[in-house]
Motif scaffolding. Structure first.
Motif, PDB file in Angstrom:
ATOM      1  N   LEU A  56     -30.377 -10.827   2.432  1.00  0.00           N
ATOM      2  CA  LEU A  56     -29.175 -11.381   3.059  1.00  0.00           C
ATOM      3  C   LEU A  56     -28.993 -12.853   2.697  1.00  0.00           C
ATOM      4  CD1 LEU A  56     -29.189  -9.859   6.666  1.00  0.00           C
ATOM      5  CD2 LEU A  56     -27.541  -9.464   4.863  1.00  0.00           C
ATOM      6  N   LEU A  76     -35.455  -9.102  -5.761  1.00  0.00           N
ATOM      7  CA  LEU A  76     -34.894  -8.859  -7.090  1.00  0.00           C
ATOM      8  C   LEU A  76     -33.464  -8.307  -7.040  1.00  0.00           C
ATOM      9  CD1 LEU A  76     -37.959  -7.199  -8.863  1.00  0.00           C
ATOM     10  CD2 LEU A  76     -37.074  -9.491  -9.249  1.00  0.00           C
ATOM     11  N   LEU A  77     -33.233  -7.393  -6.106  1.00  0.00           N
ATOM     12  CA  LEU A  77     -31.949  -6.672  -6.120  1.00  0.00           C
ATOM     13  C   LEU A  77     -31.200  -6.702  -4.785  1.00  0.00           C
ATOM     14  CD1 LEU A  77     -33.021  -3.479  -8.108  1.00  0.00           C
ATOM     15  CD2 LEU A  77     -31.690  -5.383  -8.966  1.00  0.00           C
ATOM     16  N   GLY A  78     -31.557  -7.596  -3.908  1.00  0.00           N
ATOM     17  CA  GLY A  78     -30.837  -7.712  -2.642  1.00  0.00           C
ATOM     18  C   GLY A  78     -30.944  -6.447  -1.801  1.00  0.00           C
ATOM     19  N   ILE A  79     -29.851  -6.134  -1.082  1.00  0.00           N
ATOM     20  CA  ILE A  79     -29.861  -4.941  -0.216  1.00  0.00           C
ATOM     21  C   ILE A  79     -30.052  -3.676  -1.055  1.00  0.00           C
ATOM     22  CG2 ILE A  79     -28.342  -3.506   1.236  1.00  0.00           C
ATOM     23  CD1 ILE A  79     -29.464  -5.811   2.755  1.00  0.00           C
ATOM     24  N   TYR A  80     -29.498  -3.699  -2.260  1.00  0.00           N
ATOM     25  CA  TYR A  80     -29.670  -2.573  -3.189  1.00  0.00           C
ATOM     26  C   TYR A  80     -31.169  -2.311  -3.374  1.00  0.00           C
ATOM     27  CZ  TYR A  80     -28.369   0.273  -7.303  1.00  0.00           C
ATOM     28  OH  TYR A  80     -28.151   1.307  -8.194  1.00  0.00           O
ATOM     29  N   LEU A  85     -28.877  -2.529 -12.176  1.00  0.00           N
ATOM     30  CA  LEU A  85     -28.693  -1.687 -10.990  1.00  0.00           C
ATOM     31  C   LEU A  85     -28.726  -0.207 -11.372  1.00  0.00           C
ATOM     32  CD1 LEU A  85     -25.826  -3.810  -9.426  1.00  0.00           C
ATOM     33  CD2 LEU A  85     -28.206  -3.807  -8.718  1.00  0.00           C
ATOM     34  N   SER A 137     -30.417 -14.602   0.240  1.00  0.00           N
ATOM     35  CA  SER A 137     -30.352 -14.933  -1.187  1.00  0.00           C
ATOM     36  C   SER A 137     -29.144 -14.324  -1.894  1.00  0.00           C
ATOM     37  CB  SER A 137     -31.608 -14.436  -1.901  1.00  0.00           C
ATOM     38  OG  SER A 137     -32.742 -14.882  -1.270  1.00  0.00           O
ATOM     39  N   PHE A 138     -28.741 -13.127  -1.487  1.00  0.00           N
ATOM     40  CA  PHE A 138     -27.703 -12.426  -2.251  1.00  0.00           C
ATOM     41  C   PHE A 138     -26.398 -12.204  -1.471  1.00  0.00           C
ATOM     42  CE2 PHE A 138     -31.611 -11.194  -4.323  1.00  0.00           C
ATOM     43  CZ  PHE A 138     -31.293 -11.226  -5.666  1.00  0.00           C
ATOM     44  N   PHE A 141     -21.423  -1.604  -7.420  1.00  0.00           N
ATOM     45  CA  PHE A 141     -22.242  -2.502  -6.590  1.00  0.00           C
ATOM     46  C   PHE A 141     -22.226  -3.918  -7.169  1.00  0.00           C
ATOM     47  CE2 PHE A 141     -25.785  -4.131  -4.184  1.00  0.00           C
ATOM     48  CZ  PHE A 141     -25.652  -3.471  -2.982  1.00  0.00           C
ATOM     49  N   ARG A 173     -23.827 -11.524  -9.935  1.00  0.00           N
ATOM     50  CA  ARG A 173     -24.703 -12.210 -10.902  1.00  0.00           C
ATOM     51  C   ARG A 173     -25.738 -11.266 -11.521  1.00  0.00           C
ATOM     52  NH1 ARG A 173     -26.994 -17.306  -7.984  1.00  0.00           N
ATOM     53  NH2 ARG A 173     -26.865 -15.901  -6.212  1.00  0.00           N
ATOM     54  N   MET A 192     -23.036  -7.898  -5.964  1.00  0.00           N
ATOM     55  CA  MET A 192     -24.000  -8.649  -6.766  1.00  0.00           C
ATOM     56  C   MET A 192     -23.424  -9.040  -8.119  1.00  0.00           C
ATOM     57  SD  MET A 192     -27.546  -6.768  -5.798  1.00  0.00           S
ATOM     58  CE  MET A 192     -28.540  -8.067  -6.433  1.00  0.00           C
ATOM     59  N   TYR A 217     -23.334  -1.231   1.987  1.00  0.00           N
ATOM     60  CA  TYR A 217     -24.174  -1.312   0.786  1.00  0.00           C
ATOM     61  C   TYR A 217     -25.226  -0.190   0.760  1.00  0.00           C
ATOM     62  CZ  TYR A 217     -22.137  -6.009   0.318  1.00  0.00           C
ATOM     63  OH  TYR A 217     -21.290  -7.059   0.214  1.00  0.00           O
ATOM     64  N   VAL A 254     -25.606   3.044  -2.011  1.00  0.00           N
ATOM     65  CA  VAL A 254     -26.812   3.360  -2.797  1.00  0.00           C
ATOM     66  C   VAL A 254     -27.278   4.785  -2.489  1.00  0.00           C
ATOM     67  CG1 VAL A 254     -29.140   2.605  -3.422  1.00  0.00           C
ATOM     68  CG2 VAL A 254     -27.484   0.921  -2.654  1.00  0.00           C
TER      69      VAL A 254
END
Lengths: 506, 360
Positions: free
Chosen positions: A323, A437-441, B121, A325-326, B108, B115, B113, B272, B276
């Motif tokens: 949250l 690395l990939l946030g919530i993902y 992903l 960071s991304f 996504f 960046r 995201m 989110y 996924v």
């Protein structure tokens, strides 16, 4: 039960321990030669005692035992004195049945077996002219009394725990399960330790195939030495390389009894104060034994708290990092500003900051676990409060992160099982890495990855995530909701118990 | 060879979530431009039309005695035609699965995201899909069960949370488009329903109990259609027709406008994970179906080579579209060309199986 996917290990040939000719040898009937052979097998141990007796008819006999393993007073009263008063002409079996005052006996002609029995606290009587030794078990060890469980503290309900004596532990179980259905199978594990391992089950309830599978797995173990039953989990587990335990270790007898009543089996070993329960399902680690002694509503609430604790302990640091960071855009502006102002002057990036804090917390926990209780408590307080406060004042970490780390650390200890606590302490790191690395993902990715891992595991052939996946309403109610006992009239069908009904109430 | 079997309730749940899949994100964006506020009727109509095909699929699957999908198809159609069918089935799902994998990364990336490159992903999701593909259908269905608890709750929570934001005037009249336009819009929804039908055909082969399977599976596909129709209605009700029409994935916007309280300004936080998880369901299902079909075509194509090769192919397809518009167009082409073809292939298959059973 579904077929287990466990592969057979190649049997390892047993290495001979002593001179093969002596080990395989039989008693000759020559008392001196037989005693010498026994001493040779036992490598002339200093604590091996030999007492030669002349019986009333002049026949010589020898009594051999390990001094610190046996009850000397009983040897004197029940074996030596009667032997001195009687003759030996009628043979060894007559002595066993009519002379000595010991409840159990066995005649054994194999020297190596007699040596093994001596090491296990048996007294051996050798009679001149007899090619068999009389084995009289008189084991006596100073043992820990029955105490409160150390690892699994119980608030409500019976507090007793297992001790290191297998006999005493089996007696506790027998006292709690009066039914003759309680069966115990004993096996020997360890080439050198020769540890007795017991399989405990209810004959009318447990599936015979489950017992047979456990027996097969124990018999397959060919190891020098075992420290206890938990040391054998690698051999008994379906997935020895997985981080998730598929056998539940417990030191509480009432928990073992509950498992037996459901059709499961337990395994215990001499010298270990805990039992392993099979099969075990992951969601059961949320259950505490006091849930069944508490009111259903309270039990439900506490289970919910444990569930929340589990989620927090594994996912909070990773989610927080994701949250901040991304996805900080979805945080309310005042909250985000507050977090940012707390971070002012902190030299470390959030990722490093949170890793350092979480790692520090684990260091404190590990250090306080190894310390004596009082010092450990003090260390926890010093580490948790003073270090955290000092780190914030020194500008090394932000206050919000101290709260996150503390909450994560506390949440882990809502779990009743010490084994599961270790797993959760470990799992938060991969989630943290994925979140960084990939946030919530990444956090959801880690969740799915873990789910794939746990749903692929089996415990003695049963899916490990039962009753969540495969879904079972009855089981799920028992896991997540403290339902009244009256609703538990039937055992869970999933384990295919031979006897389904466990309660009749009008 | 151990027989993989899944329970009927498990299969029904899996069918429901795979049918919805990621469709709940673009559904309103597809039907509302064509049928306006009546778009929900088009969705409902499409899934209603597909119900006989669900029964056909369960009839065919129910007749299978073989232990797996590949052998079942070869038993129905013979080894040669069976292999052709399996290859076509694998081709169609491979293409769609690859594109959906690409969609998972691209959307996504656009949503949350910017960046992080979409390929990263995509690759992350591919690892999950390959892992579950390696374990097989049984584990995949179990992960669906475990995740469905959260995702269905999330979906229901989303719909319920939207209710206070619905403006009834935007929904009036509920049926304003002429039937021809509604039918035209329904045409675009038919492939989604067919995706569900084909998954029903596949998973039905593995169902432990088959009594009443048709009813269960029809209920699953029907419930998926109803949920999508309701979502379409909600999207129009909250965002209005104009906004809904101007986005490819209007559900994302729908979620962003929600204001559940102070703690989170939007509920993207919940959207989110839902994205996924939904992507995992759909791509995972496609991967397993392709994997099993290819195993049926050539039995020597064993693990882990099958999973590794398929992973490479999925990734290759996923990286083809350069942007989200190309991707949506590609998915549309696959849906409208290949999945629509099963509306003819499946009755023929059912007829063939029926005739063969009579002869036996």
């Amino acid at each position: 039960m579904q077929k287990t996917t466990r592969k057979m290990r190649k049997p390892v040939p047993v290495r001979e321990l002593t001179k093969a000719d002596i080990e395989k040898g039989q008693f000759s009937g020559n008392l001196k030669q037989d005693c010498d052979a026994l001493r040779a097998v036992l490598s002339a141990s200093a604590d091996l005692k030999e007492r030669t007796i002349k019986m009333s008819d002049g026949a010589p006999c020898a009594v051999l035992y390990f001094a610190n393993l046996t009850n000397l007073a009983l040897i004197s009263e029940s074996i030596i004195e009667p032997l001195q008063r009687h003759g030996g002409a009628q043979g060894i079996l007559h002595i066993a049945e009519q002379v000595v005052h010991v409840p159990e006996y066995k005649a054994e002609g194999d020297i190596y077996q007699v040596a093994c029995a001596l090491s296990a606290g048996t007294v051996a009587v050798l009679l001149a002219g007899e090619a068999e030794a009389l084995l009289l078990p008189l084991l006596e060890l100073e043992q820990r009394p029955i105490e409160r469980a150390i690892q699994e503290d119980i608030l409500i309900g019976p507090h007793e725990s297992f001790s290191e004596s297998l006999g005493k532990n089996l007696a506790i179980l027998r006292r709690r399960v009066g039914s003759p259905d309680l069966k115990i199978k004993q096996l020997m594990v360890g080439r050198r330790s020769r540890t007795t391992v017991a399989i405990i089950y209810l004959a009318e309830v447990a599936q015979p195939i489950l017992v047979a599978e456990m027996e097969k797995r124990i018999q397959r173990i060919d190891i020098d030495f075992t420290y206890g039953i938990n040391y054998l989990t690698d051999f008994l587990d379906d997935e020895p390389h997985s981080v998730f335990p598929t056998l539940r270790s417990t030191e509480i007898p009432v928990r073992v009894v509950a498992a037996l009543m459901e059709g499961r089996i337990a395994v215990m070993a001499e010298g270990d104060g805990s039992a392993l329960i099979a099969p075990t399902f992951a969601p059961e680690f949320l259950q505490a034994s006091e849930d069944y002694f508490d009111r259903p509503l309270s039990a439900t609430f506490f289970r919910f708290i444990r569930m929340v604790g589990l989620m927090i302990s594994v996912f909070l640091p990773g989610t927080w990092l994701a949250l901040v960071s991304f996805h900080h855009g979805i945080l309310p502006t005042p909250l985000f500003n507050s977090i940012q102002s707390g971070r002012e002057g902190v030299p470390l990036p959030t990722v490093v900051e949170i890793f350092v804090l979480i790692l520090a917390f684990d260091l404190i926990v590990e250090a306080s676990t190894r310390m004596p209780t009082r010092i450990g408590q003090a260390l926890g307080i010093v580490g948790g409060i003073i270090l955290g406060q000092a780190a914030v004042q020194a500008g090394l970490v932000s206050p919000a992160l101290v709260i996150i780390a503390a909450l994560t650390g506390l949440a882990i200890f809502t779990q009743p099982s010490i084994t599961f606590i270790s797993v959760l302490r470990l799992l938060k790191y991969p989630v943290l890495i994925a979140g960084s690395l990939l946030g919530i993902y990444g956090v959801v990715w880690a969740l799915i990855f873990m789910l794939i891992t746990v749903t692929a595991i089996r415990s003695f052939g049963y899916p490990y995530m039962f009753p969540v996946a495969p879904f079972n309403l009855e089981g799920e109610l028992d896991i997540f909701i403290g339902v009244p006992k009256l609703w538990h009239a039937k055992r869970q069908k999933f384990l295919s118990p031979q006897n389904e009904r466990r309660l009749d109430y009008e | 060879m151990s027989k993989v079997r899944v329970g009927l309730a498990q299969s029904t749940l899996a069918l429901f979530v795979v049918t919805i899949g990621t469709v709940f994100f673009p559904v309103a964006g597809v039907v509302v431009p064509l049928a306006g506020a009546s778009g929900w009727v088009a969705v409902l109509l499409a899934f209603f039309i597909a119900l006989p095909w669900v029964y056909m699929a369960t009839y065919v699957a129910g007749s299978a005695t073989a232990p797996n999908w590949g052998q079942a198809v070869k038993a129905w159609l013979g080894p040669f035609v069976g292999r052709i069918f399996l290859m076509y089935f694998a081709f169609v799902w491979m293409w769609l699965g690859g594109l959906l994998l690409g969609q998972a990364g691209l959307v996504f990336h656009e949503m949350a995201m910017p960046r992080t490159p979409p390929i990263v992903l995509c690759f992350a999701l591919l690892i999950l899909v390959m892992r579950v593909g390696w374990h097989g259908l049984e584990v995949f269905v179990r992960t669906i069960e475990a995740l469905a608890m959260f995702s269905i709750l999330g979906l229901v929570g989303l719909l319920v949370g939207m209710l206070p934001l619905v403006r009834i005037d935007q929904l009036r009249p509920l049926i304003d488009a002429p039937p021809a336009l509604i039918a035209h819009a329904a045409m675009f929804c038919l492939p989604w329903a067919m995706e569900g039908v084909l998954f029903a055909l596949f998973i039905g082969v593995y169902a432990r109990k088959r009594l009443g399977m048709g009813g269960y599976f029809a209920a699953a596909v029907g419930a998926a259609g109803f949920s999508l129709a309701f979502l379409t209605m909600m999207t129009v009700g909250v965002l209005g027709r104009g906004v809904t029409e101007s986005y490819l994935y209007p559900t994302a916007i729908l979620i962003q406008v929600a204001l559940p309280g102070f703690f989170l300004e939007g509920v993207e936080m919940f959207m989110y994970p839902l994205w996924v998880v939904a992507s995992y369901f759909k791509v995972g299902a496609a991967f397993i179906m392709v994997s099993e079909s290819l195993a049926g075509v050539w039995q020597g194509f064993k693990q882990p080579y099958r999973t590794l090769l398929l992973g490479g192919v999925f990734m290759f397809i996923a990286t083809r579209p350069r942007n989200i518009f190309e991707l949506v167009a590609s998915i549309g082409r696959v849906d409208n060309t290949f999945f629509m073809s099963f509306y003819f292939i499946l009755p023929a298959l059912a007829l063939w199986v029926r005739v063969s059973r009579r002869e036996e």
